[in-house]
Design an enzyme around this catalytic site. Structure first.
Site, PDB file in Angstrom:
ATOM      1  N   CYS A   1      37.021  34.373  43.176  1.00 32.13           N
ATOM      2  CA  CYS A   1      38.009  35.119  43.965  1.00 32.13           C
ATOM      3  C   CYS A   1      37.339  35.809  45.166  1.00 32.13           C
ATOM      4  CB  CYS A   1      38.764  36.126  43.109  1.00 32.13           C
ATOM      5  SG  CYS A   1      37.721  37.305  42.261  1.00 32.13           S
TER       6      CYS A   1
ATOM      7  N   HIS B   1      38.788  42.037  40.418  1.00 36.32           N
ATOM      8  CA  HIS B   1      39.370  40.866  41.060  1.00 36.32           C
ATOM      9  C   HIS B   1      39.585  41.157  42.543  1.00 36.32           C
ATOM     10  CE1 HIS B   1      41.524  37.174  41.430  1.00 36.32           C
ATOM     11  NE2 HIS B   1      42.654  37.762  41.761  1.00 36.32           N
TER      12      HIS B   1
END
Ligand SMILES: [Zn+2]
Length: 332
Positions: A53, A319
């Site tokens: 990510c 994230h």
């Protein structure tokens, strides 16, 4: 002093915040892409290759910066490619082309990851990495692949010593778009003798002056305020010939066309590390940097937001997501 001059609607009035944001982040004006909306040019997902990510968030941002998109899609990069280190730039061009000209709603950045991982094996591991660190490496590799040696005459004389620009002898699309220069004035507080130092930057790492809430302008003001160096931080004064208390102030002597801010959310308090969860407000258009620009070069540049990277989570993991403005649809 705000300039009323309208913001030029060109690609160069873009700014880009690489921000690591809080879990309860809610100020983004994101317009979700509707599920059934037909695939729009440049609105393309990137497949997660296992904890990638950080990479996808940065690639999304870079692939939404219009002058960079234009440079790669037009094929201009091909003539600049350095034969001995062209893999990363070529792989980056593939990602850009797939995202902008492909039919798929989601593409895999696998070729880019493997070209990049050959040079930086840490990024081949399936572990989370720091997005800002990754961005630095990507910009550096693209610069190395696409640079041209350039000799410029220095133009002394007319420009004051404090504002003379460092002469770049390697130019690439990366330096043309992202490189700015800071000028530090360093004044001895005993004799007031002043010296100047220039420093090139591609990312401005901004301190966060509040634990709860502040604006991007507060962070900028904190970065550009005068700092007094005392005790063991004193600097040697060539006039007094001893270490003296010194006042240091930075200003921008060259404003980049695309400015990248990194908000320093990771803070060290003694032996404790923590993540600052401050809500940071920022304007979407017309961010005025002129108060921080060296008066000689003050051109009232105003910047519009182009992309933001957020980090959700804490120091141990989390994230990354990216919000990017598409230059075609102008939608977030
Ligand atoms: Zn002195």
């Amino acid at each position: 002093m705000a300039s009323e001059r309208p913001c030029p609607a060109d690609d160069f009035s873009i700014y880009y915040v690489l921000a690591e944001c809080t879990d309860h982040y809610d100020s983004s004006p994101v317009k979700e892409v509707e599920e059934n909306q037909p695939h729009s040019q440049g609105v393309t997902g990137l497949r997660n290759l296992g904890n990638t990510c950080y990479m996808n968030a940065i690639l999304q941002c870079l692939c939404s910066i219009s002058p960079l998109v234009e440079y790669f899609l037009s094929g201009k990069y091909i003539t600049a490619l350095q034969k001995d280190c062209s893999e990363v730039a070529t792989a980056f061009a593939y990602v850009m082309t797939d995202m902008w000209l492909g039919d798929s709603e989601c593409v895999s950045p696998e070729i880019f990851r493997s070209a990049f991982g050959n040079l930086y094996p840490a990024f081949m591991k399936k572990t989370q990495q720091d997005a800002q660190e990754f961005l630095i490496y990507v910009l550096n590799e693209l610069h190395e692949s696409l640079k041209k040696c350039h000799r410029k005459s220095c133009g002394k004389g007319s420009i004051p010593r404090c504002c003379r620009k460092t002469i770049a002898n390697e130019v690439s699309i990366i330096t043309q778009l992202f490189e700015g220069q800071l000028n530090y004035s360093i004044m001895c507080l005993k004799c007031e003798n002043c010296t100047y130092k220039n420093e090139v930057f591609t990312i401005l790492c901004l301190p966060i002056p509040s634990d709860y809430e502040c604006s991007l302008q507060d962070c900028l003001q904190c970065f550009f305020q005068q700092d007094t160096l005392t005790w063991h931080n004193q600097i040697h004064c060539s006039f007094c010939e001893t270490k003296q208390e010194t006042a240091v102030r930075a200003s921008i002597s060259k404003a980049p066309k695309v400015i990248i801010f990194h908000l320093k959310r990771f803070d060290i308090l003694g032996t404790m590390k923590r993540k600052l969860r401050t809500d940071i407000h920022y304007p979407l258009t017309n961010l005025d940097l002129s108060p921080y620009i060296c008066p000689v070069f003050r051109k009232h540049p105003k910047y519009n937001l182009c992309a933001v990277v957020n980090h959700f989570g804490d120091l141990d993991g989390g994230h990354y997501t990216a919000f990017c403005k598409n230059s075609v649809t102008q939608a977030w």
